[in-house]
Design a protein around this motif. Structure first.
Motif, PDB file in Angstrom:
ATOM      1  N   VAL A 130       0.858  -1.181   0.000  1.00 15.64           N
ATOM      2  CA  VAL A 130       0.000   0.000   0.000  1.00 15.64           C
ATOM      3  C   VAL A 130       0.894   1.230   0.000  1.00 15.64           C
ATOM      4  O   VAL A 130       1.811   1.336   0.820  1.00 15.64           O
ATOM      5  CB  VAL A 130      -0.923   0.035   1.241  1.00 15.64           C
ATOM      6  CG1 VAL A 130      -1.770   1.307   1.241  1.00 15.64           C
ATOM      7  CG2 VAL A 130      -1.807  -1.209   1.293  1.00 15.64           C
ATOM      8  N   SER A 131       0.657   2.145  -0.930  1.00 16.77           N
ATOM      9  CA  SER A 131       1.387   3.412  -0.956  1.00 16.77           C
ATOM     10  C   SER A 131       0.705   4.402  -0.024  1.00 16.77           C
ATOM     11  O   SER A 131      -0.511   4.623  -0.130  1.00 16.77           O
ATOM     12  CB  SER A 131       1.424   3.988  -2.379  1.00 16.77           C
ATOM     13  OG  SER A 131       2.231   3.197  -3.223  1.00 16.77           O
ATOM     14  N   ILE A 132       1.477   5.018   0.858  1.00 18.84           N
ATOM     15  CA  ILE A 132       0.890   5.962   1.811  1.00 18.84           C
ATOM     16  C   ILE A 132       0.313   7.178   1.101  1.00 18.84           C
ATOM     17  O   ILE A 132      -0.631   7.810   1.590  1.00 18.84           O
ATOM     18  CB  ILE A 132       1.927   6.366   2.880  1.00 18.84           C
ATOM     19  CG1 ILE A 132       1.212   6.996   4.083  1.00 18.84           C
ATOM     20  CG2 ILE A 132       3.006   7.273   2.309  1.00 18.84           C
ATOM     21  CD1 ILE A 132       2.105   7.174   5.305  1.00 18.84           C
ATOM     22  N   ALA A 133       0.820   7.490  -0.094  1.00 20.36           N
ATOM     23  CA  ALA A 133       0.280   8.620  -0.864  1.00 20.36           C
ATOM     24  C   ALA A 133      -1.159   8.376  -1.293  1.00 20.36           C
ATOM     25  O   ALA A 133      -1.868   9.314  -1.669  1.00 20.36           O
ATOM     26  CB  ALA A 133       1.149   8.889  -2.091  1.00 20.36           C
ATOM     27  N   MET A 170      -2.910  12.490   1.993  1.00 20.94           N
ATOM     28  CA  MET A 170      -1.461  12.277   2.018  1.00 20.94           C
ATOM     29  C   MET A 170      -0.752  12.627   0.705  1.00 20.94           C
ATOM     30  O   MET A 170       0.458  12.876   0.715  1.00 20.94           O
ATOM     31  CB  MET A 170      -1.144  10.826   2.400  1.00 20.94           C
ATOM     32  CG  MET A 170      -1.332  10.547   3.865  1.00 20.94           C
ATOM     33  SD  MET A 170      -0.393  11.656   4.972  1.00 20.94           S
ATOM     34  CE  MET A 170       1.289  11.129   4.642  1.00 20.94           C
ATOM     35  N   TRP A 171      -1.447  12.622  -0.416  1.00 23.01           N
ATOM     36  CA  TRP A 171      -0.767  12.988  -1.673  1.00 23.01           C
ATOM     37  C   TRP A 171      -0.111  14.351  -1.544  1.00 23.01           C
ATOM     38  O   TRP A 171       1.020  14.552  -1.999  1.00 23.01           O
ATOM     39  CB  TRP A 171      -1.759  12.970  -2.839  1.00 23.01           C
ATOM     40  CG  TRP A 171      -1.210  13.638  -4.084  1.00 23.01           C
ATOM     41  CD1 TRP A 171      -1.496  14.884  -4.544  1.00 23.01           C
ATOM     42  CD2 TRP A 171      -0.270  13.076  -5.004  1.00 23.01           C
ATOM     43  NE1 TRP A 171      -0.797  15.140  -5.699  1.00 23.01           N
ATOM     44  CE2 TRP A 171      -0.032  14.058  -6.007  1.00 23.01           C
ATOM     45  CE3 TRP A 171       0.397  11.852  -5.087  1.00 23.01           C
ATOM     46  CZ2 TRP A 171       0.848  13.840  -7.072  1.00 23.01           C
ATOM     47  CZ3 TRP A 171       1.277  11.639  -6.141  1.00 23.01           C
ATOM     48  CH2 TRP A 171       1.491  12.623  -7.119  1.00 23.01           C
ATOM     49  N   GLU A 172      -0.764  15.280  -0.909  1.00 23.83           N
ATOM     50  CA  GLU A 172      -0.292  16.664  -0.836  1.00 23.83           C
ATOM     51  C   GLU A 172       0.987  16.822  -0.013  1.00 23.83           C
ATOM     52  O   GLU A 172       1.670  17.835  -0.128  1.00 23.83           O
ATOM     53  CB  GLU A 172      -1.379  17.565  -0.220  1.00 23.83           C
ATOM     54  CG  GLU A 172      -2.619  17.725  -1.073  1.00 23.83           C
ATOM     55  CD  GLU A 172      -3.551  16.514  -1.031  1.00 23.83           C
ATOM     56  OE1 GLU A 172      -4.461  16.444  -1.878  1.00 23.83           O
ATOM     57  OE2 GLU A 172      -3.364  15.647  -0.148  1.00 23.83           O
ATOM     58  N   ARG A 173       1.336  15.800   0.812  1.00 24.47           N
ATOM     59  CA  ARG A 173       2.515  15.937   1.670  1.00 24.47           C
ATOM     60  C   ARG A 173       3.468  14.739   1.524  1.00 24.47           C
ATOM     61  O   ARG A 173       4.301  14.494   2.408  1.00 24.47           O
ATOM     62  CB  ARG A 173       2.101  16.107   3.133  1.00 24.47           C
ATOM     63  CG  ARG A 173       1.322  14.951   3.729  1.00 24.47           C
ATOM     64  CD  ARG A 173       1.023  15.183   5.206  1.00 24.47           C
ATOM     65  NE  ARG A 173       0.142  16.316   5.419  1.00 24.47           N
ATOM     66  CZ  ARG A 173       0.548  17.492   5.909  1.00 24.47           C
ATOM     67  NH1 ARG A 173       1.792  17.679   6.281  1.00 24.47           N
ATOM     68  NH2 ARG A 173      -0.329  18.480   6.064  1.00 24.47           N
ATOM     69  N   THR A 174       3.363  14.009   0.408  1.00 18.48           N
ATOM     70  CA  THR A 174       4.176  12.797   0.244  1.00 18.48           C
ATOM     71  C   THR A 174       5.016  12.853  -1.021  1.00 18.48           C
ATOM     72  O   THR A 174       4.536  13.242  -2.090  1.00 18.48           O
ATOM     73  CB  THR A 174       3.282  11.543   0.201  1.00 18.48           C
ATOM     74  OG1 THR A 174       2.539  11.454   1.426  1.00 18.48           O
ATOM     75  CG2 THR A 174       4.112  10.281   0.045  1.00 18.48           C
TER      76      THR A 174
END
Length: 463
Positions: A266-269, A274-278
């Motif tokens: 699983v990608s944390i993004a 989380m996309w905005e800070r990964t």
């Protein structure tokens, strides 16, 4: 400057240096004077290099090269990349002659386009090839660029132990302060092999590491050296803390296709918010079993990537075009086959799981206790039994036991591994110096050579 002026300056320098010795038989004194004049006396090393000059990899690779050793330490495949990737590279070299020239600084357009398309679907994002993708000199280059772009003097970076060993020096070089938190093994049933899934973060301890100075957290899943694949629940804990404390997550996912036993990467993004800070980092070397190509990438929002582009354009500027072209063509092929039996991303983990299982069975024959990895190239194995039976192996008094054990194993058993203590901060090394790391991503012939050494070792253990 005219030639006459140049010669006059040279003559003046000569007279300044040798004038005091004219008319004297003082060749040795003249040599000493010249040496003292020409050798720099200023401190040459930048302060940012203090304490990071020693690299244990150099020491252990050198030891292995000096003996007849089966190299199970370094993390590279000793089998060829898939045929389609090799053919793509050959075509890039022998086809369009313009691939010998510069391409776009931030990535060869066909590569940034296919990375945006391929990972956009996986991450649930509309990825812009120009704003959300940066091609780097391997994942290592992506990591270095990220640290240089985002970590400032005094910033704290949370590093989860065990960690890929470049994270700490890269933090220090950027002026940051590493803050460590360890995965800890839970007790397993007697007689059962441990699993990397049993190594967990303590939620309270993790939360305590976040402060007003925390700038970033570095996540590695699947983890090197442990092979742990972080679960969605574990990632949700990390994500909630990053959002709560306004922290960037740098996630190293180079082994994302190498996951075993039905576990899921699983990608944390991909988690909400989380996309905005990964920053999500990947590697063609690990993806297509071609570590020497040194093509990596980082995906993320433009608000972060614009700073990485500034570092990139003022350092390497550009990555080799032909390697990028080969990776682009390989991804285009994989996109057509994705999820099918013909996909390399399906075939490779199946093959590597067989190699993993082979190694696990073989290592147990001499009393080593492997920790079953959920993913990656690697497994670690518990050497506690040897530590209790032969605690006084040669080495420095303060040298962690696993380092002494690996040196002993190289010299006496012809097998190379890597001590796990090098993946820990100095205060924690002695707590985890009863593990060593093996790489199982090897050709069948290498595993057979390992078996022969282990069989000989097993025979020597018999009374």
């Amino acid at each position: 400057m005219a030639l006459g002026g140049m010669f006059r300056n040279a003559a003046a320098i000569y007279l300044h240096l040798v004038g005091p010795f004219r008319g004297k038989k003082s060749g040795a004194s003249l040599a000493r004077c010249l040496h003292q004049t020409l050798v720099m006396t200023k401190q040459l090393q930048a302060r940012r290099l203090d304490g990071i000059d020693h690299n244990p990899w150099v020491e252990f690779v050198k030891l292995a090269s000096e003996a007849d050793v089966v190299n199970l330490g370094q993390g590279f495949p000793d089998f060829p990349p898939p045929d389609f990737a090799v053919e793509a590279f050959q075509h890039a070299v022998s086809g369009d002659f313009m691939l010998n020239q510069y391409t776009k600084a931030f990535g060869y357009p066909p590569l940034t386009k296919i990375l945006a398309s391929f990972f956009g679907k996986l991450l649930g994002q509309d990825i812009d090839p120009l704003k959300n993708v940066l091609v780097t000199v391997g994942a290592y280059g992506a990591l270095f660029t990220a640290f240089q772009a985002l970590v400032d003097e005094g910033d704290e970076v949370i590093i989860i132990e065990p960690f890929f060993d470049c994270y700490e020096p890269m933090t220090l070089m950027a002026g940051g302060r590493p803050v460590f938190v360890s995965l800890k093994p839970s007790r397993n049933q007697d007689g059962e092999l441990d699993s990397s899934s049993n190594w967990q973060l303590d939620p309270t301890e993790l939360a305590s590491k976040f402060t007003s100075r925390t700038k970033a957290l570095i996540l590695n899943t699947p983890n090197n050296p442990l092979g742990k694949v972080f679960s969605r629940a574990e990632l949700e804990l990390v994500a909630s803390l990053c959002q709560q404390h306004d922290v960037v997550c740098i996630t190293d996912e180079v082994y994302q296709w190498l996951v075993y036993d039905g576990w899921q990467h699983v990608s944390i993004a991909n988690l909400p918010g989380m996309w905005e800070r990964t920053l999500t980092i990947g590697s063609a070397g690990k993806t297509f079993s071609a570590t020497g190509w040194k093509v990596g990438w980082v995906l993320g929002p433009d608000s972060l990537l614009k700073h990485l582009r500034t570092v990139h354009q003022n350092s390497v500027f550009h990555c080799p075009t032909q390697g990028q072209a080969a990776v682009a063509q390989s991804f285009e092929r994989e996109q057509l086959h994705f999820g099918q039996p013909s996909s390399y991303f399906v075939q490779l983990p199946r093959a590597m799981q067989r190699c993993r299982d082979h190694m696990i069975q073989s290592l147990q024959s001499v009393g080593l206790r492997p920790v079953i990895p959920q993913g990656s190239y690697f497994l670690i194995t518990d050497i506690s039994e040897f530590k209790s039976k032969m605690p006084n192996l040669p080495g420095a008094a303060d040298e962690p036991y696993d380092r002494r054990f690996v040196k002993w194993m190289i010299k006496n058993k012809g097998l190379m591994a890597i001590p796990v203590s090098i993946f820990y901060s100095v205060p924690h090394q002695k707590l985890f110096d009863h593990y060593i790391r093996f790489c199982f991503t090897k050709d069948e012939s290498t595993l057979q050579a390992m078996d022969k050494r282990l069989q000989k070792w097993k025979d020597e253990l018999r009374p």
